[in-house]
Write an enzyme that holds these catalytic residues in place. Structure first.
Site, PDB file in Angstrom:
ATOM      1  N   SER A  71      -6.663   4.184   8.990  1.00 53.11           N
ATOM      2  CA  SER A  71      -7.308   4.061   7.690  1.00 53.11           C
ATOM      3  C   SER A  71      -6.689   2.929   6.869  1.00 53.11           C
ATOM      4  O   SER A  71      -7.395   2.065   6.343  1.00 53.11           O
ATOM      5  CB  SER A  71      -7.170   5.407   6.952  1.00 53.11           C
ATOM      6  OG  SER A  71      -7.498   5.269   5.613  1.00 53.11           O
ATOM      7  N   ARG A 121     -12.250  13.365   6.043  1.00 45.58           N
ATOM      8  CA  ARG A 121     -10.873  13.897   6.119  1.00 45.58           C
ATOM      9  C   ARG A 121     -10.510  14.612   4.830  1.00 45.58           C
ATOM     10  O   ARG A 121      -9.841  15.647   4.840  1.00 45.58           O
ATOM     11  CB  ARG A 121      -9.889  12.751   6.365  1.00 45.58           C
ATOM     12  CG  ARG A 121      -9.918  12.254   7.785  1.00 45.58           C
ATOM     13  CD  ARG A 121      -9.158  10.941   7.897  1.00 45.58           C
ATOM     14  NE  ARG A 121      -7.766  11.069   7.525  1.00 45.58           N
ATOM     15  CZ  ARG A 121      -7.053  10.102   6.941  1.00 45.58           C
ATOM     16  NH1 ARG A 121      -7.597   8.943   6.662  1.00 45.58           N
ATOM     17  NH2 ARG A 121      -5.785  10.288   6.653  1.00 45.58           N
ATOM     18  N   ASP A 137     -13.959   3.620   8.149  1.00 45.71           N
ATOM     19  CA  ASP A 137     -12.935   4.277   7.326  1.00 45.71           C
ATOM     20  C   ASP A 137     -13.569   4.986   6.138  1.00 45.71           C
ATOM     21  O   ASP A 137     -13.157   6.083   5.769  1.00 45.71           O
ATOM     22  CB  ASP A 137     -11.883   3.273   6.838  1.00 45.71           C
ATOM     23  CG  ASP A 137     -10.871   3.952   5.915  1.00 45.71           C
ATOM     24  OD1 ASP A 137     -10.256   4.946   6.358  1.00 45.71           O
ATOM     25  OD2 ASP A 137     -10.737   3.547   4.752  1.00 45.71           O
ATOM     26  N   HIS A 165       0.863  -1.184   0.000  1.00 48.11           N
ATOM     27  CA  HIS A 165       0.000   0.000   0.000  1.00 48.11           C
ATOM     28  C   HIS A 165       0.893   1.224   0.000  1.00 48.11           C
ATOM     29  O   HIS A 165       1.958   1.218   0.591  1.00 48.11           O
ATOM     30  CB  HIS A 165      -0.892  -0.005   1.248  1.00 48.11           C
ATOM     31  CG  HIS A 165      -2.017   0.977   1.176  1.00 48.11           C
ATOM     32  ND1 HIS A 165      -3.193   0.714   0.510  1.00 48.11           N
ATOM     33  CD2 HIS A 165      -2.144   2.231   1.671  1.00 48.11           C
ATOM     34  CE1 HIS A 165      -3.996   1.758   0.615  1.00 48.11           C
ATOM     35  NE2 HIS A 165      -3.376   2.697   1.317  1.00 48.11           N
ATOM     36  N   LYS A 216      -8.292  -1.385   6.573  1.00 48.39           N
ATOM     37  CA  LYS A 216      -8.634  -2.011   5.280  1.00 48.39           C
ATOM     38  C   LYS A 216      -7.755  -3.230   5.016  1.00 48.39           C
ATOM     39  O   LYS A 216      -8.215  -4.252   4.536  1.00 48.39           O
ATOM     40  CB  LYS A 216      -8.406  -1.017   4.132  1.00 48.39           C
ATOM     41  CG  LYS A 216      -9.398   0.105   4.093  1.00 48.39           C
ATOM     42  CD  LYS A 216      -9.239   0.925   2.825  1.00 48.39           C
ATOM     43  CE  LYS A 216      -8.033   1.809   2.831  1.00 48.39           C
ATOM     44  NZ  LYS A 216      -8.225   3.185   3.243  1.00 48.39           N
TER      45      LYS A 216
END
Ligand code: URA
Length: 442
Positions: free
Chosen positions: A184, A169, A162, A83, A188
């Site tokens: 966040s 956000r 999230d 990620h 996930k």
């Protein structure tokens, strides 16, 4: 029990929240007992006051518990994902997921859409006609079994908190905050069922973390929280002081990835994608080492290079796109011509700065990103760079070719061009180009 207002007040005053206070608040957000305006105040309080490691773990767990959690243990193979904390022109996932799968890993990737000035993997893939990022769990599992990887968006059932917080956000200036980023990303990633995670922490003017210090703190926090949640994690700090590769824009980024996967010469730019390719290989090597496919990083690099060069990753990429309903033929066939402009160097010298955040915002202004959640993306708009940091330019040399929206007023385009030229610094003396990969945080 604390009311939402009291929880906000306690954080506002800089006190440490208990795990149950955090969990109640996040649960309230999911079941409607906490209003969006209270969530926003909470986010701003966390932004200014921060969170301890214990609070960050509680936040991540609460966000994870707000939705479904996939159990992929029946799928053979080691599951490792990557990620990125978000950058400009960062299209690595499109190449990396099939590459790591071609090397023997399973890559269950749940990716995001654009956030602020940064692009989103799902928006890029959706530039391929027919591609669907919404696979039900059974199809997601089938993709992992049959193809070896899938890149999907977060379903409505995964990390529900999230989804809400991310959207809030994005529009309340509370993105750049370590505990919120950690919660966040990890909510996930843990929910998608991965066993290992390589995190690309971007540092620089196009990243949410502007300094190495901050990025290191994010890397340390995320690896510590991941460990508590049973996921092996390693963070790699990488540079984001210029767009990655030569393209910024959803379809053009897909085309650049296809060129890298096919090992083709670049059709669109004088530049090559050396930085994109190098970063992808290195992140793949880390994934392979983390997942135990490679004993050492060097072995991982060698394997990744082989699988990229022998066409295996390209084959998996095509299978992945087909499995998810996309037509590469349509994406690769010539599009209806659009108006383009070439933005050139206003003077001679060396390119010593590129404000990547500003470049990301220009893409959003062109329609390649969203200003509000309901905006539709125009996949064709974007910038193809012909010069990047360190390049020597003469006055009038092309820096970027820009594909414009179907309807754009000359004054709006002229304004964007001015912003673009202000975001590029040209100096009389050359400055060293920053290193692409800085350090590893385990
Ligand atoms: N990516 C995410 O999923 N969340 C963030 O907060 C930042 C990057």
């Amino acid at each position: 029990m604390m009311t939402p207002a009291l929880t906000i007040q306690k954080k506002r005053d800089g006190k440490e929240l208990t795990s149950s206070e955090i969990k109640d608040f996040i649960q309230g957000l999911s079941n409607g007992n906490v209003a969006d305006y209270q969530a926003t105040a909470f986010l701003m309080a966390v932004y200014f006051r921060g969170m301890t490691l214990t609070e960050t773990v509680a936040l991540t767990e609460a966000m994870l518990d707000s939705g479904e959690r996939y159990d992929l243990s029946s799928i053979p193979g080691v599951k490792v994902d990557k990620h990125s904390t978000g950058g400009v022109g960062d299209k690595v996932s499109l190449i990396l997921a099939p590459l790591a799968a071609a090397c023997g890993l399973k890559v269950p990737s749940m990716a995001g859409r654009g956030l602020g000035h940064s692009g989103g993997t799902i928006d890029k893939l959706e530039a391929i006609p027919g591609y669907t990022a919404q696979l039900p769990k059974s199809r997601f599992e089938a993709a992992l079994n049959e193809v070896g990887c899938a890149i999907i968006s977060q379903s409505d059932q995964i990390a529900v908190a999230d989804k809400k917080l991310y959207a809030l956000r994005d529009v309340t200036a509370t993105v750049e905050c370590i505990p919120l980023i950690v919660g966040s990303i990890l909510s996930k990633k843990v929910a998608e069922g991965t066993q290992g995670l390589v995190l690309d922490v971007k540092v620089g003017n196009g990243a949410f973390m502007r300094s190495r210090e901050e990025a290191r703190r994010l890397g340390k926090t995320i690896t510590q929280v991941a460990k508590r949640l049973g996921v092996k994690c390693r963070a790699i700090l990488t540079n984001m002081d210029q767009p990655l590769g030569y393209s910024v824009g959803n379809l053009s980024e897909v085309l650049e990835c296809v060129e890298v996967l096919k090992g083709e010469k670049h059709k669109h730019s004088d530049l090559t994608s050396v930085d994109l390719k190098e970063l992808t290989i290195q992140l793949c090597a880390h994934m392979l080492e983390l997942g135990g496919v490679a004993k050492k990083l060097a072995d991982g690099r060698k394997l990744a290079m082989e699988r990229l060069n022998d066409g295996s990753a390209w084959k998996v990429f095509q299978e992945m796109i087909k499995f998810q309903g996309g037509s590469l033929d349509k994406a690769l066939s010539p599009q209806k011509p659009r108006r383009t402009e070439i933005w050139t160097a206003p003077k001679r010298g060396f390119i010593t700065k590129m404000d990547s955040r500003q470049i990301g915002r220009i893409l959003v202004e062109l329609g390649g990103g969203r200003k509000k959640a309901s905006d539709r993306i125009d996949p064709l708009v974007g910038l193809v760079f012909h010069r990047k940091l360190g390049a020597k330019v003469q006055q009038g040399d092309p820096i970027a070719e820009v594909t414009l929206p179907e309807e754009s007023s000359s004054s709006a385009v002229a304004g964007l061009k001015t912003t673009f030229l202000e975001s590029i610094e040209i100096s009389g003396t050359r400055k060293p180009v920053p290193k692409l990969i800085y350090e590893v945080v385990n």
